[in-house]
Scaffold this motif. Structure first.
Motif, PDB file in Angstrom:
ATOM      1  N   THR A 149      -5.296  -0.591   7.166  1.00 56.07           N
ATOM      2  CA  THR A 149      -5.532  -0.947   5.761  1.00 56.07           C
ATOM      3  C   THR A 149      -4.970   0.125   4.833  1.00 56.07           C
ATOM      4  N   GLU A 150      -4.870   1.333   5.355  1.00 54.55           N
ATOM      5  CA  GLU A 150      -4.343   2.431   4.556  1.00 54.55           C
ATOM      6  C   GLU A 150      -2.829   2.594   4.699  1.00 54.55           C
ATOM      7  N   HIS A 151      -2.311   2.338   5.908  1.00 54.84           N
ATOM      8  CA  HIS A 151      -0.907   2.652   6.198  1.00 54.84           C
ATOM      9  C   HIS A 151      -0.037   1.426   6.481  1.00 54.84           C
TER      10      HIS A 151
ATOM     11  N   PRO B   6      -8.038  -3.453   0.113  1.00 58.19           N
ATOM     12  CA  PRO B   6      -7.208  -2.945   1.215  1.00 58.19           C
ATOM     13  C   PRO B   6      -7.105  -3.923   2.385  1.00 58.19           C
TER      14      PRO B   6
ATOM     15  N   GLU C 291     -13.311  -2.930  -3.375  1.00 54.32           N
ATOM     16  CA  GLU C 291     -13.494  -2.463  -1.991  1.00 54.32           C
ATOM     17  C   GLU C 291     -12.926  -3.433  -0.949  1.00 54.32           C
TER      18      GLU C 291
ATOM     19  N   ALA D  57      -9.045   0.232  10.079  1.00 51.61           N
ATOM     20  CA  ALA D  57      -9.200   1.142   8.937  1.00 51.61           C
ATOM     21  C   ALA D  57      -7.890   1.888   8.682  1.00 51.61           C
ATOM     22  N   HIS D  58      -7.240   2.326   9.740  1.00 47.82           N
ATOM     23  CA  HIS D  58      -5.954   3.018   9.600  1.00 47.82           C
ATOM     24  C   HIS D  58      -4.891   2.076   9.015  1.00 47.82           C
TER      25      HIS D  58
END
Length: 192
Positions: A21-23, A100, A97, A18-19
């Motif tokens: 996919t964002e960073h 990412p 959705e 999850a991290h």
């Protein structure tokens, strides 16, 4: 009752993915990652040993997630033709959705191809080719022809996906997808 170590490791991997996919994954470093997850570096090294071990675990975890997603998608009602299947899958994988994770996968592909990540060969591409070949065989294509055609279709979809992620030119890409779907259906057994 304490959690089993495997469950804790899976929860950590889910949080790491999850991290990422964002960073992104290119600048992955244990200390900042641990801080972002609200964990100590010790927790990450306990479960994954080092950055290399964490990276290998993340790639394996993503492979498993992709495999499960393909199985889930395949369990839905089958499309009317292989070409319709390509179009349906495209719309499923590029829904907002899903983007990412799709971007993260393509970042990983880039790092693998430039040898900035080594020592691990994810199964994503082979799984994807197997998945497409299986779909083509369900429409009457022989195993050998299905595998060759699946490789070609996979390469085309990969290129179109990369184009989409970079340019966002949906209209042009969807026209190319429609042509790929037509080509796939025209080369199907019994289509002539």
């Amino acid at each position: 009752m304490p959690q089993a170590p495997d469950n804790r490791r899976t929860e950590l991997l889910d949080a790491v993915v999850a991290h990422l996919t964002e960073h992104g994954i290119a600048g992955l470093s244990l200390r900042p990652l641990a801080k972002a997850l609200g964990q100590s570096t010790y927790v990450l090294t306990y479960h994954f040993k080092d950055k290399s071990g964490l990276l290998a675990a993340v790639l394996d975890h993503l492979d498993q997630q992709d495999r499960e997603a393909l199985q889930k998608w395949a369990s839905q009602a089958p499309p009317g033709s292989p070409g319709a299947g390509i179009l349906a899958f495209w719309h499923w994988q590029t829904r907002p959705e899903a983007l990412p994770l799709l971007r993260l996968n393509y970042e990983i592909f880039g790092l693998l191809s430039s040898r900035r990540i080594s020592g691990h060969h994810p199964r994503m591409i082979e799984d994807w080719i197997d998945f497409i070949a299986h779909q083509l065989m369900a429409y009457g294509r022989g195993a050998r022809a299905a595998r060759i055609d699946a490789t070609l279709i996979s390469a085309a979809l990969s290129g179109l996906t990369q184009d989409f992620l970079i340019t966002g030119d949906t209209h042009r890409i969807e026209e190319a997808l429609a042509r790929l779907a037509e080509f796939t259906d025209e080369s199907s057994p019994g289509s002539k």
